[in-house]
Design a protein around this motif. Structure first.
Motif, PDB file in Angstrom:
ATOM      1  N   LEU A  51     -20.898   3.051 -24.574  1.00 14.24           N
ATOM      2  CA  LEU A  51     -19.835   2.535 -25.467  1.00 14.24           C
ATOM      3  C   LEU A  51     -19.610   3.749 -26.369  1.00 14.24           C
ATOM      4  O   LEU A  51     -18.316   4.002 -26.634  1.00 14.24           O
ATOM      5  CB  LEU A  51     -20.286   1.597 -26.328  1.00 14.24           C
ATOM      6  N   GLU A  52     -20.285   4.534 -26.619  1.00 16.42           N
ATOM      7  CA  GLU A  52     -20.372   5.941 -27.320  1.00 16.42           C
ATOM      8  C   GLU A  52     -19.271   6.826 -26.723  1.00 16.42           C
ATOM      9  O   GLU A  52     -18.350   7.258 -27.381  1.00 16.42           O
ATOM     10  CB  GLU A  52     -21.585   6.517 -27.760  1.00 16.42           C
ATOM     11  N   LEU A  53     -19.465   6.934 -25.365  1.00 10.71           N
ATOM     12  CA  LEU A  53     -18.685   7.982 -24.812  1.00 10.71           C
ATOM     13  C   LEU A  53     -17.346   7.159 -24.652  1.00 10.71           C
ATOM     14  O   LEU A  53     -16.171   7.909 -24.593  1.00 10.71           O
ATOM     15  CB  LEU A  53     -19.163   7.960 -23.214  1.00 10.71           C
ATOM     16  N   SER A  54     -17.096   5.949 -24.464  1.00  9.36           N
ATOM     17  CA  SER A  54     -15.785   5.381 -24.180  1.00  9.36           C
ATOM     18  C   SER A  54     -15.004   5.317 -25.529  1.00  9.36           C
ATOM     19  O   SER A  54     -13.878   5.239 -25.308  1.00  9.36           O
ATOM     20  CB  SER A  54     -15.963   3.681 -23.880  1.00  9.36           C
ATOM     21  N   ARG A  55     -15.566   5.382 -26.734  1.00  5.99           N
ATOM     22  CA  ARG A  55     -14.967   5.632 -27.977  1.00  5.99           C
ATOM     23  C   ARG A  55     -14.039   6.927 -28.183  1.00  5.99           C
ATOM     24  O   ARG A  55     -13.353   7.026 -28.854  1.00  5.99           O
ATOM     25  CB  ARG A  55     -15.878   5.321 -29.093  1.00  5.99           C
ATOM     26  N   ARG A  56     -14.564   7.847 -27.245  1.00  8.49           N
ATOM     27  CA  ARG A  56     -13.941   9.039 -27.176  1.00  8.49           C
ATOM     28  C   ARG A  56     -12.780   9.258 -26.137  1.00  8.49           C
ATOM     29  O   ARG A  56     -12.175  10.202 -25.922  1.00  8.49           O
ATOM     30  CB  ARG A  56     -14.929  10.234 -26.861  1.00  8.49           C
ATOM     31  N   MET A  57     -12.339   8.082 -25.485  1.00 13.36           N
ATOM     32  CA  MET A  57     -11.444   8.117 -24.661  1.00 13.36           C
ATOM     33  C   MET A  57     -10.025   7.185 -25.033  1.00 13.36           C
ATOM     34  O   MET A  57      -9.855   6.356 -24.747  1.00 13.36           O
ATOM     35  CB  MET A  57     -11.885   7.091 -23.348  1.00 13.36           C
ATOM     36  N   THR A  58      -9.711   7.959 -25.834  1.00 10.71           N
ATOM     37  CA  THR A  58      -8.344   7.440 -26.548  1.00 10.71           C
ATOM     38  C   THR A  58      -7.376   8.792 -26.787  1.00 10.71           C
ATOM     39  O   THR A  58      -8.197   9.825 -26.980  1.00 10.71           O
ATOM     40  CB  THR A  58      -8.424   6.838 -28.258  1.00 10.71           C
ATOM     41  N   PRO A  59      -6.242   8.491 -26.652  1.00 11.83           N
ATOM     42  CA  PRO A  59      -5.047   9.823 -26.698  1.00 11.83           C
ATOM     43  C   PRO A  59      -5.677  10.580 -28.008  1.00 11.83           C
ATOM     44  O   PRO A  59      -5.396  11.819 -27.853  1.00 11.83           O
ATOM     45  CB  PRO A  59      -3.851   9.097 -26.770  1.00 11.83           C
ATOM     46  N   ALA A  60      -5.675  10.079 -29.216  1.00  7.78           N
ATOM     47  CA  ALA A  60      -5.896  10.848 -30.377  1.00  7.78           C
ATOM     48  C   ALA A  60      -7.456  11.571 -30.340  1.00  7.78           C
ATOM     49  O   ALA A  60      -7.436  12.588 -30.992  1.00  7.78           O
ATOM     50  CB  ALA A  60      -5.756   9.874 -31.462  1.00  7.78           C
ATOM     51  N   ARG A  61      -8.243  11.010 -29.661  1.00  6.16           N
ATOM     52  CA  ARG A  61      -9.888  11.601 -29.751  1.00  6.16           C
ATOM     53  C   ARG A  61     -10.333  11.805 -28.408  1.00  6.16           C
ATOM     54  O   ARG A  61     -11.390  12.191 -28.105  1.00  6.16           O
ATOM     55  CB  ARG A  61     -10.701  10.491 -30.394  1.00  6.16           C
ATOM     56  N   ALA A  62      -9.500  12.135 -27.396  1.00  9.37           N
ATOM     57  CA  ALA A  62     -10.113  12.428 -25.827  1.00  9.37           C
ATOM     58  C   ALA A  62     -10.876  13.418 -26.121  1.00  9.37           C
ATOM     59  O   ALA A  62     -10.728  14.570 -26.473  1.00  9.37           O
ATOM     60  CB  ALA A  62      -8.742  12.243 -25.220  1.00  9.37           C
ATOM     61  N   PHE A  99      -5.378  18.355 -19.250  1.00 10.54           N
ATOM     62  CA  PHE A  99      -5.165  17.015 -19.569  1.00 10.54           C
ATOM     63  C   PHE A  99      -4.041  16.994 -20.738  1.00 10.54           C
ATOM     64  O   PHE A  99      -3.499  15.870 -20.677  1.00 10.54           O
ATOM     65  CB  PHE A  99      -6.404  16.313 -20.319  1.00 10.54           C
ATOM     66  N   LEU A 100      -3.939  17.717 -21.709  1.00  6.53           N
ATOM     67  CA  LEU A 100      -2.923  17.737 -22.559  1.00  6.53           C
ATOM     68  C   LEU A 100      -1.514  17.947 -22.267  1.00  6.53           C
ATOM     69  O   LEU A 100      -0.710  17.941 -23.097  1.00  6.53           O
ATOM     70  CB  LEU A 100      -3.414  18.644 -23.775  1.00  6.53           C
ATOM     71  N   LYS A 101      -1.140  18.324 -20.912  1.00  5.30           N
ATOM     72  CA  LYS A 101       0.032  18.761 -20.305  1.00  5.30           C
ATOM     73  C   LYS A 101       0.836  17.368 -20.086  1.00  5.30           C
ATOM     74  O   LYS A 101       1.743  17.410 -19.718  1.00  5.30           O
ATOM     75  CB  LYS A 101       0.009  19.548 -19.265  1.00  5.30           C
ATOM     76  N   LEU A 102      -0.246  16.251 -19.874  1.00  5.88           N
ATOM     77  CA  LEU A 102       0.263  14.878 -19.534  1.00  5.88           C
ATOM     78  C   LEU A 102       1.000  14.250 -20.626  1.00  5.88           C
ATOM     79  O   LEU A 102       0.885  14.654 -21.879  1.00  5.88           O
ATOM     80  CB  LEU A 102      -0.655  13.987 -19.133  1.00  5.88           C
ATOM     81  N   SER A 103       2.072  13.359 -20.444  1.00 10.74           N
ATOM     82  CA  SER A 103       2.819  12.862 -21.484  1.00 10.74           C
ATOM     83  C   SER A 103       1.767  11.808 -22.238  1.00 10.74           C
ATOM     84  O   SER A 103       0.754  11.741 -21.593  1.00 10.74           O
ATOM     85  CB  SER A 103       3.764  12.017 -20.814  1.00 10.74           C
ATOM     86  N   GLU A 104       2.004  11.155 -23.290  1.00  4.73           N
ATOM     87  CA  GLU A 104       1.153  10.382 -23.884  1.00  4.73           C
ATOM     88  C   GLU A 104       0.807   9.290 -23.272  1.00  4.73           C
ATOM     89  O   GLU A 104      -0.192   8.903 -23.120  1.00  4.73           O
ATOM     90  CB  GLU A 104       1.777  10.031 -25.454  1.00  4.73           C
ATOM     91  N   ALA A 105       1.849   8.658 -22.485  1.00  5.91           N
ATOM     92  CA  ALA A 105       1.732   7.491 -21.561  1.00  5.91           C
ATOM     93  C   ALA A 105       0.825   7.655 -20.568  1.00  5.91           C
ATOM     94  O   ALA A 105      -0.019   7.127 -20.304  1.00  5.91           O
ATOM     95  CB  ALA A 105       3.226   6.941 -21.313  1.00  5.91           C
ATOM     96  N   GLU A 106       1.085   8.869 -19.953  1.00  3.83           N
ATOM     97  CA  GLU A 106       0.126   9.254 -18.664  1.00  3.83           C
ATOM     98  C   GLU A 106      -1.270   9.638 -19.373  1.00  3.83           C
ATOM     99  O   GLU A 106      -2.099   9.040 -18.434  1.00  3.83           O
ATOM    100  CB  GLU A 106       0.546  10.599 -18.152  1.00  3.83           C
ATOM    101  N   ARG A 107      -1.552  10.262 -20.411  1.00  2.00           N
ATOM    102  CA  ARG A 107      -2.943  10.214 -21.050  1.00  2.00           C
ATOM    103  C   ARG A 107      -3.484   8.908 -21.147  1.00  2.00           C
ATOM    104  O   ARG A 107      -4.550   8.659 -20.858  1.00  2.00           O
ATOM    105  CB  ARG A 107      -2.699  11.148 -22.319  1.00  2.00           C
ATOM    106  N   SER A 108      -2.708   7.903 -21.998  1.00  2.93           N
ATOM    107  CA  SER A 108      -3.391   6.649 -21.980  1.00  2.93           C
ATOM    108  C   SER A 108      -3.721   6.015 -20.926  1.00  2.93           C
ATOM    109  O   SER A 108      -4.683   5.587 -20.747  1.00  2.93           O
ATOM    110  CB  SER A 108      -2.217   6.054 -22.904  1.00  2.93           C
ATOM    111  N   ARG A 109      -2.648   6.065 -19.892  1.00  2.00           N
ATOM    112  CA  ARG A 109      -3.054   5.232 -18.687  1.00  2.00           C
ATOM    113  C   ARG A 109      -4.286   5.859 -17.980  1.00  2.00           C
ATOM    114  O   ARG A 109      -5.228   5.092 -17.482  1.00  2.00           O
ATOM    115  CB  ARG A 109      -1.928   5.500 -17.740  1.00  2.00           C
ATOM    116  N   ASN A 110      -4.404   7.091 -17.923  1.00  2.00           N
ATOM    117  CA  ASN A 110      -5.509   7.993 -17.151  1.00  2.00           C
ATOM    118  C   ASN A 110      -6.954   7.740 -17.992  1.00  2.00           C
ATOM    119  O   ASN A 110      -8.068   7.414 -17.306  1.00  2.00           O
ATOM    120  CB  ASN A 110      -5.328   9.524 -16.994  1.00  2.00           C
ATOM    121  N   LEU A 111      -6.757   7.626 -19.331  1.00  2.00           N
ATOM    122  CA  LEU A 111      -8.012   7.318 -20.259  1.00  2.00           C
ATOM    123  C   LEU A 111      -8.489   5.872 -19.775  1.00  2.00           C
ATOM    124  O   LEU A 111      -9.811   5.521 -19.878  1.00  2.00           O
ATOM    125  CB  LEU A 111      -7.725   7.481 -21.667  1.00  2.00           C
TER     126      LEU A 111
END
Length: 192
Positions: free
Chosen positions: A8-19, A43-55
């Motif tokens: 859960l600690e690792l998963s909390r870092r899987m948001t577009p803002a905190r990836a 990873f940051l070259k992806l669009s925000e929607a792509e980053r969110s989907r991949n996370l």
């Protein structure tokens, strides 16, 4: 045993803002297990929607039922030798997913070992998580204990052209154990 709180600690870092993910690479396999295409990008070259989907893809592994769907596997010291899969994973980790030759070898290994009978995608995520210090009262303190460098892999059936569905298999290497990276273990996801 996997500690659910660690995942859960690792998963909390899987948001577009905190990836904590820095790079993503992957391959698409046809029904026969042949590579149909690959990609490798920051990873940051992806669009925000792509980053969110991949996370969300990556989080599926971390949020799986621990010790049921997501299990811990020890890596015997005798198997950590030159030419082993562990040497390959260490090389991929050290190269931060930037060595396509290592990735091509991994894709070959995956196609030999994983043959579900349908087209699928293999997504690899490289990340670094600055593990914060926790006090004896479990409160976060300033500073960090270590930087956990990891490789997360998901294998997903394709639900259209180059669109992965929910992951059915994958791994986290090295394992995140007791809030630290442990190269003597890996966490493996297997659904269904």
């Amino acid at each position: 045993m996997i500690n659910r709180e660690d995942m859960l600690e690792l998963s909390r870092r899987m948001t577009p803002a905190r990836a904590s993910v820095a790079r993503i690479a992957g391959a698409y396999f046809d029904e026969e297990g042949y590579v149909d295409g690959t990609f490798n990008t920051h990873f940051l070259k992806l669009s925000e929607a792509e980053r969110s989907r991949n996370l969300n893809q990556a989080k599926t592994l971390l949020l799986a039922k621990t010790n049921e769907e997501l299990k811990e596997y020890p890596i015997p010291a005798a198997e950590r030798k030159p030419g082993s899969i562990w040497q390959l994973l260490d090389g991929i980790l050290e190269s931060e997913l930037k060595n396509d030759a290592f990735l091509d070898i991994l894709y070959e290994v995956i196609s030999e070992k994983y043959q579900p009978g349908y087209s699928y995608a293999c997504f690899l995520y490289f990340g670094q998580y600055d593990v914060p210090v926790k006090g004896s009262d479990k409160e976060w303190l300033e500073g960090s204990e270590e930087v956990y460098t990891y490789l997360l892999c998901t294998l997903s059936p394709l639900e259209g052209e180059y669109e992965p569905g929910k992951p059915t298999a994958g791994f986290l290497y090295p394992a995140f154990k007791e809030r630290s990276g442990n190269c003597e273990y890996m966490n493996v996801l297997r659904l269904g």
